[in-house]
Design an enzyme around this catalytic site. Structure first.
Site, PDB file in Angstrom:
ATOM      1  N   LYS A 173       0.843  -1.203   0.000  1.00  0.00           N
ATOM      2  CA  LYS A 173       0.000   0.000   0.000  1.00  0.00           C
ATOM      3  C   LYS A 173       0.870   1.242   0.000  1.00  0.00           C
ATOM      4  O   LYS A 173       1.702   1.434   0.896  1.00  0.00           O
ATOM      5  CB  LYS A 173      -0.871   0.035   1.257  1.00  0.00           C
ATOM      6  CG  LYS A 173      -2.221  -0.618   1.097  1.00  0.00           C
ATOM      7  CD  LYS A 173      -2.934  -0.627   2.424  1.00  0.00           C
ATOM      8  CE  LYS A 173      -4.236   0.108   2.382  1.00  0.00           C
ATOM      9  NZ  LYS A 173      -4.949   0.005   3.676  1.00  0.00           N
TER      10      LYS A 173
HETATM   11  C1  E4P Z   1      -8.435   0.306   3.960  1.00  0.00           C
HETATM   12  O1  E4P Z   1      -7.557  -0.057   3.230  1.00  0.00           O
HETATM   13  C2  E4P Z   1      -8.363   1.500   4.818  1.00  0.00           C
HETATM   14  O2  E4P Z   1      -7.190   1.488   5.532  1.00  0.00           O
HETATM   15  C3  E4P Z   1      -9.551   1.571   5.739  1.00  0.00           C
HETATM   16  O3  E4P Z   1     -10.707   1.091   5.079  1.00  0.00           O
HETATM   17  C4  E4P Z   1      -9.750   2.906   6.392  1.00  0.00           C
HETATM   18  O4  E4P Z   1     -10.955   2.867   7.123  1.00  0.00           O
HETATM   19  P1  E4P Z   1     -11.342   3.945   8.226  1.00  0.00           P
HETATM   20  O5  E4P Z   1     -11.711   5.223   7.547  1.00  0.00           O
HETATM   21  O6  E4P Z   1     -12.524   3.323   8.936  1.00  0.00           O
HETATM   22  O7  E4P Z   1     -10.145   4.096   9.131  1.00  0.00           O
END
Ligand code: E4P
Length: 215
Positions: free
Chosen positions: A83
């Protein structure tokens, strides 16, 4: 639509994996920090279950550092997707990593133009954060509609990964739009299974079954 769990918690992942409805896992530094374990150990435990897609985020903010971290992460297991954040450095790093065959999940995406750029540098996944847009009174799901349309217009192979999901309606809308993947907390995935009429119906069937002569 592929269903991913947005968690670094092994018990949650194992539960959904054992049921057979899980296609992948996304983690981020905040989720990993809750586990009290070394990042690499968390990733080794998750990948050992056989999960085919496990997203692991870099924390460097410069392109060179991201590439270095990305190369190390992908060595941990072939299922790892690296990522990278949607910044200029993140785009640069994604282009390099993707060119080497590493699958990159571009994260922290909040606009359709950012998603267009992610596709152009060869990201495997793009992660628009819909819940965080809803939180600031923007309709996150409209972003998913835009990104899906843009990728279809140009036949980009980048998969749209709906992230920052807060409730089952987000999952339903993502599926209706035709998003490729939806990642969600464990509690949301549990709710996909449940329906009160299923529970009532099952209880009634079992009660009636008691009246059927046996033996
Ligand atoms: C996924 O890859 C993200 O890190 C995640 O969905 C972020 O979610 P949040 O806004 O609930 O922290």
């Amino acid at each position: 639509m592929k269903l991913f769990l947005d968690t670094a918690h092994l018990d949650e992942i194992r539960t959904m994996w054992d049921i057979g409805i899980l296609d992948g896992v996304t983690t981020n530094p905040s989720l990993v920090s809750k586990e009290g374990k070394k990042f690499e150990d968390v990733l080794r435990e998750i990948t050992a279950l056989g999960i085919p897609s496990v997203s692991a985020e870099v924390v460097a903010t410069d392109a060179e550092g991201m590439v270095k971290e990305g190369r190390r992460l992908r060595e941990i297991h072939p299922s790892i997707y690296v990522k990278c954040p949607m910044t200029s450095a993140g785009l640069k790093a994604t282009k390099i990593l993707a060119g080497e065959g590493t699958r990159v999940n571009m994260t922290l995406v909040f606009s359709a133009n950012q998603a267009l750029l992610a596709a152009k540098v060869g990201a495997a996944y793009v992660s628009p954060f819909i819940g965080r847009l809803d939180d600031i009174s923007e309709v996150g799901m409209e972003l998913i509609e835009d990104v899906v349309q843009i990728y279809r217009n140009y036949s980009f192979p980048t998969e749209v990964l709906v992230a920052s999901v807060r409730h089952p309606i987000h999952v339903l809308e993502a599926a209706k739009i035709g998003a490729d993947i939806c990642t969600m907390p464990f509690a949301v995935m549990e709710k996909l299974v449940q329906h009160p009429l299923t529970d009532i119906g099952l209880a009634r069937f079992l009660k009636d079954w008691e009246k059927v002569p046996k033996g």
